[in-house]
Enzyme design. Structure first.
Site, PDB file in Angstrom:
ATOM      1  CD  GLU A   1      26.645  47.746  61.232  1.00  0.00           C
ATOM      2  OE1 GLU A   1      26.426  47.346  60.077  1.00  0.00           O
ATOM      3  OE2 GLU A   1      27.629  47.390  61.897  1.00  0.00           O
TER       4      GLU A   1
ATOM      5  CB  THR B   1      35.507  51.451  61.822  1.00  0.00           C
ATOM      6  OG1 THR B   1      34.175  51.163  61.416  1.00  0.00           O
ATOM      7  CG2 THR B   1      35.725  52.947  61.765  1.00  0.00           C
TER       8      THR B   1
ATOM      9  N   GLY C   1      33.617  47.405  69.163  1.00  0.00           N
ATOM     10  CA  GLY C   1      33.142  47.198  70.537  1.00  0.00           C
ATOM     11  C   GLY C   1      33.796  45.977  71.150  1.00  0.00           C
TER      12      GLY C   1
END
Lengths: 672, 672
Positions: free
Chosen positions: A452, A170, A209
């Site tokens: 997702e 992303t 993350g």
């Protein structure tokens, strides 16, 4: 510590059990372990899980000196990373013989990585895990996308935690629409390197993350340019930080993105490249290659990427079932011990669990937790079958599996987020406390509505599959009812479980037909197809949602029929299944007017009331893993709420001296 | 500061304006100020508000050195209390002549106290105000419940901030059901004192805002015992802390309750009493008294309490309109500047505002912000009329006003919370960032679903009013349509605004009749009335919700008709009104099949798309008050998101040295 008035009659004692809960438990007439084993898989798996959780929870170094919610953003990162690291150490070291836990490597090999939200790590990490993506995406990406040589080179280092990686896809300006990603990787045949470049602000990687401060490697998705041509998005293995000093390498701009609604133990990060060179063999080349001279070699099939997405989405459906089990355990136990208001005039305040309006908030979530459990199990099995078939070169199952996993991911995450909030509110103001556990569970559930594959995008993908199937009969097993004359035409209202499933099919097909009519009408009016599609989006999404409800409901009905269950547990699951089907039917059709169903619904509320507390007990979630003062096993909710508040650093002293002297006192002394 | 790669072309410059937003603004064909003035009340009020906001925002001492979301729980309290105190100082001091702001005291007298969520204080305090309840509840309680002597004694001190108070009602074990409160105040005629006592753990006061560390006084609701008899809940003025040292007085146990889902600048607290004595004249005695010998004197009417509740609930409806305006401003502007995915094949990524699925998420909230604005305005006017009548001894309007305010409070809070979450998700992952502003707005919206009357309890109160009216024709203006033959029997579908309002009436009446049938059926089966009521709760709540939608919709239609508006603004409001009515009708009836309405709905989406950006501009919310990097006026969303992240203390250095040396490095160096 600030002093407070204690009430010995309600003080937490190790043998305390709230009398309302005790009464429910004494009247239990089914074997709780049977449901526990059903959810774990079997008796051995339950035993294994319990030992593993005990192994983690008995370690004093994994306990919080101060609850993390009192810490600053920076302190929280450090405190949670400490636990994450110690947990990994603990799980990769030779473990006590008597426990026989799988090593980290074994877990990974068995497809059970340490996961993000609800696996073993969630027992101690309630707001995400900075090392989570290393296991769930970095290592799987190397396995799924790396060539054999690449796997041989990088996997041992990753499995050994010599390097810690994440998955950077992303960007600030681009999410679910992968083709829009801007990060560039341009091949330079002279040096046999790729040059990574962030061409604009919106091209900064944003969200991965563990990227902010923790990872020193990443699989980076970038547009591959070679011989002056863009070949689309490909995965590159990129070193971000020096392995010894942890300083970012030249040309790498990396940091963390700041506080979020939830998951704040995870240092989500940003990442930019200023002409960063990596060797050619750090393009992950299992499916496509760039040869030394810059020649691009295409992958055999573009559908192969589907399998990985299915894998992650099944995980999410499983996660949602677990999040729901936790939330419904908290709300059900609290509703049992909380007394409020007046039901029968003159009588003591009743348990709020006895209010129909309360049952109506709790039991749909209870039933849905089973529905999503079975749904995840089914897709998981299909996934393994499909993977086997892929090995034999047969990709036939993939589109249907992809359609199912999209629908189930979108439905399970949106319903779970909604249910968690309803359950939180069913606990009144106390649900608003962080110590209730709800805010964190919501943080996990609602995040999964977006990551997702953003749900609206997924719904529209599902709709495309439905419309196509309805038009050309091309779809697989899950949409077979839409093909030709397969749809049952039972105009008579059959309210058996199978009858309701048929009703779901007819509702979904009805929406599909409505959307097709709309599309056709727009076409007649001269709209281009893409424009007509946009103008029908609201209807299309409804069709996809009705279809998803059908899929999950159908799976629930079949699973209850097929599973080997005792009489009592079978009847509980049957009732929960019927209840959820009626609940969802009400959401699709305003059939409250169908008084027969309404009466059945109210009757089932009363039946489920009888065993709800015992069913949530059978979810077998330890208090520490539940992380809720309201939902603890012993039902000592008020005492625990109080005890938790007393841990507040603000309660160390009766007066917050600094703010009083500096701000309050001058305010109170300066009269008008 | 950590280094990062800058992109000068998108750098924030004071003259930057995103080209997509600019284009929308250039095509604006209505007078934005007209809508601004409509919401403020009139031209002068807009001018006044703008000057006041500038007066607050231009003060450097009220700016945050570090965004509060990075602070620990304790630091956050101190930082926000500082701003709250400075703001009060600023507003009570003689203000610059050219601005002519009302003093604090003047605001209070004019019924516009510094409020909790969205008033002037919310411009700088985004997560509540520790001093909020002092103004919104403590002072009003003294005015509303204190005798003239009591007001003379306490009001000057409270208005001067010589004492800071809160309102302590809710207990650990008791919320909306006031009769259940346990705190005792027993009159001792020998000493002419009340003895306050917390008889159990569940009797601890729990939740009052500003109670934990800030307030030194409170109005405490307790069961009054005199001459051996309980006379029910009464308000007592109690000193909690020493006025000089701020230490709790003997027998007072007070502290804060810990972190919450939102509103964490407010030190919500707990409070227990161990035989605390207060003088007789600290029972607030406007309505009922205890004489020196302990004789209890009843209030003239028990309905008088209603008026205060109406007052607070009107505030909440106003608050919700303002929360919606903020949330919809953020999402609409961001949807205008965000480009994503593919609409027309081969074309650049479109603005997400052009997707129908996106419009479907934004525009119902936009329309509802107007609906709740008008609803609050109407009840506010009725409230003043009713208060006037009460002065003349006429209490006739009170029950209907109470019914309306319950319905509107429950509808506005539940819809706003739902819309805020939909709007947040419409911004994809970035909405999940605290810096988007959404998590805090949600914290405010969802809290109000529970406080001042938990919504489910309120729905059932509304339902009781509806059923009673339908049975005996006793209700007031707002339920007149339920009486006898008042209900229009237009079986023909009339889809004018008035026609849809009639449809709403019929839907609500239909649910009421259904619930009555259910109640009667339960009665026939031998259920006691209270039990039948419980068993019909699900239907009853639906009836109340349909009625509330009718009320707010009706008010919207009338306001657009009655208000003096220019042609362009009238047509905008008419379209938004029609749009919301259809949206809510779909929620009540599965009338998507009514293709005429569905087509109108889709057409309105396109029309509203034309002016949505300009309408949210006309809400006139300054960037600082909006508190969102995504919704800023200039549309420089990505740069602001980035700039905000760079303020993270974790980004001060490229390596978080301590956690790396202590945890990560040992992990990476200890091979298997």
């Amino acid at each position: 510590m600030i002093k407070y008035k204690q009430f010995t009659d309600t003080m937490a004692a190790s043998f305390y059990e709230n009398p309302d809960l005790k009464r429910e438990r004494q009247s239990c007439n089914f074997d709780k372990d049977e449901i526990t084993n059903l959810i774990d898989g079997n008796v051995e798996k339950t035993k294994y899980r319990r030992e593993l959780v005990e192994y983690i929870l008995s370690d004093p170094s994994l306990k919080d000196p101060i609850p993390v919610e009192y810490l600053s953003h920076e302190e929280k990162y450090a405190a949670e990373l400490k636990k994450a690291c110690l947990l990994v150490q603990k799980m990769r070291e030779p473990v006590p013989k008597e426990a026989k836990f799988e090593t980290l490597r074994k877990r990974q090999e068995n497809g059970k990585p340490l996961d993000i939200g609800v696996g073993p790590s969630s027992v101690i990490l309630k707001e995400g895990n900075a090392l989570g993506l290393h296991f769930v995406m970095f290592i799987p990406a190397i396995i799924g996308q790396g060539s054999t040589e690449q796997q041989n080179k990088w996997l041992p280092r990753a499995l050994n935690l010599e390097i810690i990686g994440t998955y950077a896809q992303t960007e600030l300006g681009h999410g679910t629409f992968l083709r829009g990603l801007e990060t560039k990787a341009t091949y330079d045949p002279d040096t046999k390197e790729f040059i990574l470049e962030t061409p604009s602000l919106s091209a900064y990687k944003w969200w991965p993350g563990g990227l902010g401060k923790t990872s020193n490697y990443a699989v980076v998705m970038a547009q591959l340019y070679t011989k002056g041509k863009c070949e689309g998005i490909h995965p590159f293995l990129v070193q971000l930080r020096d392995e010894t000093t942890h300083e970012p390498l030249p040309g790498i701009f990396v940091g963390e993105i700041g506080p979020k609604l939830g998951l704040n133990s995870n240092d989500n990060g940003y990442l930019g490249f200023d002409r960063v060179r990596i060797p050619r063999d750090q393009l992950l080349m299992k499916h496509s290659q760039v040869l030394e001279d810059g020649t691009y070699v295409k992958p055999k099939s573009t559908k192969l990427g589907y399998a990985t997405m299915v894998y992650v989405r099944v995980f999410i459906v499983q996660d949602m079932a677990q999040v729901l089990r936790k939330a419904v355990t908290i709300a059900t136990r609290y509703s049992c011990v909380r007394h409020q208001s007046e039901l029968k005039p003159g009588e003591p305040e009743p348990q709020i669990l006895d209010y129909k309006a309360q049952q109506n908030k709790l039991f749909p979530a209870l039933a849905a937790s089973f529905a999503f459990h079975f749904a995840a199990e089914k897709v998981w099995n299909l996934y393994h079958l499909a993977t086997e078939n892929i090995g034999k070169g047969d990709l036939q199952m993939l589109p249907d599996l992809h359609g199912m996993s999209c629908a189930m991911k979108a439905l399970s995450t949106s319903e779970t987020a909604k249910f968690v909030e309803t359950l939180r509110q069913s606990c009144g103001g106390h649900g608003y406390m962080v110590s209730s556990g709800f805010p964190r569970l919501y943080g996990i559930a609602t995040a999964s509505e977006t990551y997702e594959g953003e749900n609206t995008v997924l719904w529209l993908q599902v709709a495309r599959y439905l419309i196509k199937t309805r038009m050309d009969g091309s779809g697989g097993q899950s949409v077979a009812y839409l093909i030709g004359s397969n749809l049952p035409d039972n105009k008579a209202v059959d309210l058996s479980l199978d009858g309701i499933i048929n009703l779901f099919q007819r509702v979904a097909a009805g929406y599909v037909d409505l959307a097709m009519k709309e599309l056709a009408e727009h076409g007649r009016q001269g709209m281009a197809p893409y424009d007509a599609w946009n103008h029908s989006a609201v209807q299309l999404i409804k069709a996809a949602q009705a279809h998803a409800r059908y899929l999950v409901a159908d799976c629930f009905v079949r699973s209850v029929k097929e599973d080997k269950l005792s009489g009592p547990v079978r009847s509980i699951l049957n009732e929960l299944c019927e209840f959820l089907l009626i609940y969802w039917l009400f959401a699709e059709l305003k059939t409250e007017h169908l008084s027969q169903l309404q009466a059945k619904y109210m009757e089932l509320l009363s039946i489920i009331r009888g065993y709800a507390v015992n069913v949530v007990d059978s979810f077998d979630i330890r208090d520490e893993a539940l992380g809720s003062v309201l939902g603890c096993w012993d039902g000592n909710a008020y005492q625990r709420l109080f005890d938790e508040a007393l841990k507040s650093p603000l309660n160390r002293n009766a007066v917050h001296r600094e703010s009083f002297e500096k701000y309050l006192k001058p305010l109170m002394k300066s009269k008008l």
